[in-house]
Design a protein around this motif. Sequence first.
Motif, PDB file in Angstrom:
ATOM      1  N   LEU A 131       0.813  -1.209   0.000  1.00  0.00           N
ATOM      2  CA  LEU A 131       0.000   0.000   0.000  1.00  0.00           C
ATOM      3  C   LEU A 131       0.852   1.269   0.000  1.00  0.00           C
ATOM      4  CD1 LEU A 131      -2.760  -1.026   2.590  1.00  0.00           C
ATOM      5  CD2 LEU A 131      -3.007  -0.863   0.112  1.00  0.00           C
ATOM      6  N   HIS A 132       1.933   1.245   0.816  1.00  0.00           N
ATOM      7  CA  HIS A 132       2.755   2.446   0.977  1.00  0.00           C
ATOM      8  C   HIS A 132       3.678   2.683  -0.219  1.00  0.00           C
ATOM      9  CE1 HIS A 132       4.829   5.686   2.956  1.00  0.00           C
ATOM     10  NE2 HIS A 132       5.983   5.043   2.926  1.00  0.00           N
ATOM     11  N   SER A 133       4.352   1.632  -0.654  1.00  0.00           N
ATOM     12  CA  SER A 133       5.354   1.789  -1.720  1.00  0.00           C
ATOM     13  C   SER A 133       4.744   1.720  -3.112  1.00  0.00           C
ATOM     14  CB  SER A 133       6.440   0.715  -1.574  1.00  0.00           C
ATOM     15  OG  SER A 133       7.070   0.805  -0.307  1.00  0.00           O
ATOM     16  N   ALA A 134       3.868   0.750  -3.331  1.00  0.00           N
ATOM     17  CA  ALA A 134       3.330   0.553  -4.685  1.00  0.00           C
ATOM     18  C   ALA A 134       2.200   1.524  -5.011  1.00  0.00           C
ATOM     19  CB  ALA A 134       2.847  -0.891  -4.842  1.00  0.00           C
ATOM     20  N   PHE A 135       1.332   1.811  -4.030  1.00  0.00           N
ATOM     21  CA  PHE A 135       0.173   2.646  -4.301  1.00  0.00           C
ATOM     22  C   PHE A 135       0.283   4.058  -3.717  1.00  0.00           C
ATOM     23  CE2 PHE A 135      -1.375  -1.709  -4.585  1.00  0.00           C
ATOM     24  CZ  PHE A 135      -2.030  -1.682  -5.813  1.00  0.00           C
ATOM     25  N   GLY A 136       1.380   4.322  -3.020  1.00  0.00           N
ATOM     26  CA  GLY A 136       1.620   5.668  -2.522  1.00  0.00           C
ATOM     27  C   GLY A 136       0.718   6.117  -1.391  1.00  0.00           C
ATOM     28  N   ILE A 137       0.108   5.177  -0.687  1.00  0.00           N
ATOM     29  CA  ILE A 137      -0.750   5.532   0.442  1.00  0.00           C
ATOM     30  C   ILE A 137       0.133   5.977   1.607  1.00  0.00           C
ATOM     31  CG2 ILE A 137      -2.428   4.619   2.113  1.00  0.00           C
ATOM     32  CD1 ILE A 137      -3.480   2.825  -0.051  1.00  0.00           C
TER      33      ILE A 137
ATOM     34  N   THR B  46       1.871   6.663   5.268  1.00  0.00           N
ATOM     35  CA  THR B  46       2.325   5.672   6.246  1.00  0.00           C
ATOM     36  C   THR B  46       1.249   5.341   7.268  1.00  0.00           C
ATOM     37  OG1 THR B  46       4.612   6.447   6.018  1.00  0.00           O
ATOM     38  CG2 THR B  46       4.079   5.159   7.979  1.00  0.00           C
ATOM     39  N   ALA B  47       0.663   6.370   7.871  1.00  0.00           N
ATOM     40  CA  ALA B  47      -0.352   6.142   8.903  1.00  0.00           C
ATOM     41  C   ALA B  47      -1.554   5.397   8.344  1.00  0.00           C
ATOM     42  CB  ALA B  47      -0.783   7.472   9.515  1.00  0.00           C
ATOM     43  N   ALA B  48      -2.005   5.795   7.137  1.00  0.00           N
ATOM     44  CA  ALA B  48      -3.168   5.137   6.527  1.00  0.00           C
ATOM     45  C   ALA B  48      -2.865   3.678   6.188  1.00  0.00           C
ATOM     46  CB  ALA B  48      -3.590   5.896   5.273  1.00  0.00           C
ATOM     47  N   ALA B  49      -1.671   3.426   5.626  1.00  0.00           N
ATOM     48  CA  ALA B  49      -1.291   2.053   5.257  1.00  0.00           C
ATOM     49  C   ALA B  49      -1.206   1.166   6.496  1.00  0.00           C
ATOM     50  CB  ALA B  49       0.042   2.061   4.514  1.00  0.00           C
TER      51      ALA B  49
END
Length: 244
Positions: free
Chosen positions: A48-54, A56-59
Motif C-alpha cells: 500500500l505504501h510503496s506501490a500505491f503511494g498511500i 504511512t499512517a493510513a497504510a
Amino acid sequence: MTAATVSASTVAATTSASEPPAPPHPLKQALLPLAVDIAVPLGGYYLLHSAFGIGTAAALGITSVVPAVRTVAAVVVKREANMLAILMLAVNLAAIALTFVSGDARLMIAKDSAISSVIGLGILWSVRAGRPAMTAGLKPFVTKGNAQRVAAWEAIHEDAAFRAKENQYSLIWGVALVSECVARLVLAFTLAPSTMAWLGTVLLLAAIGAGCVLGGAAVEPIEKLIAARIEAESALSPAPTADR
C-alpha cells in the motif's frame, strides 16, 4: 452401460464420499498463523505504501485490520489471547503514533528504536502471561511438519522442563530486541546521524543473529525432550508379530 458397471461406479462413488478429507499438512498448519499475523500485515503495508503511494499512517491503519480481527476472533471464539496478533497490532499502533513525531535527524533515528522496544517488550510480557509469543515460530521449526514430532510436542507441552525451555526461548528473543532498542536509542544521541543511518541496520541484524544463536540453548533441550518422548512411545508400542 451394464449393471456391473453401474454397480461398480456406485460403490466407487460411495467409497469416495465416505472417505474423510485428508488432514492438513502439520507444517502448513503451523505456518499459516505466522503468515496471517506477520506476513500479511507487513506485506500489505509495503504494498500500500510503496506501490500505491498511500500514506504511512493510513497504510498501517489498513493493515492493522488483520491482526485486530484475529485478536477479537481468538478472544470471542477460542477465549484465548492470540499473542502474535496482539503483538503485531501493538507494533502497528505504535508505528502510527510515531508517524506524527517530527524533529531533527537524531530524534527521527531514535523513534525507530520504539518499534523494536514494542516487539521486545511484547515478547517479554507474553512470557509473563504464560503464552510465549515466539512459540508460534519455534513449534514449526522444531517439529519440521513431522506428525510424530507434532504429537510428541503436544504430549509434553505441559511438562515443567518443556515449558521452562519454551519460555527461555522467548525470553532470549525479547531481551535481544530490547537490548537493540536501548543501544540504538543511546547511540542515536552520541554518534553522528550519518553513522546511525547504516549502524541501525547492523544493530537490528545483530539482535536477530543473537536471538538465533542464543536461542539454540533452548531449542536443543526441547528437541531432546521430543526425541525422548518419541522413543518412549515406540518402546511401549507392541512389536509387530510375524505371520505364521
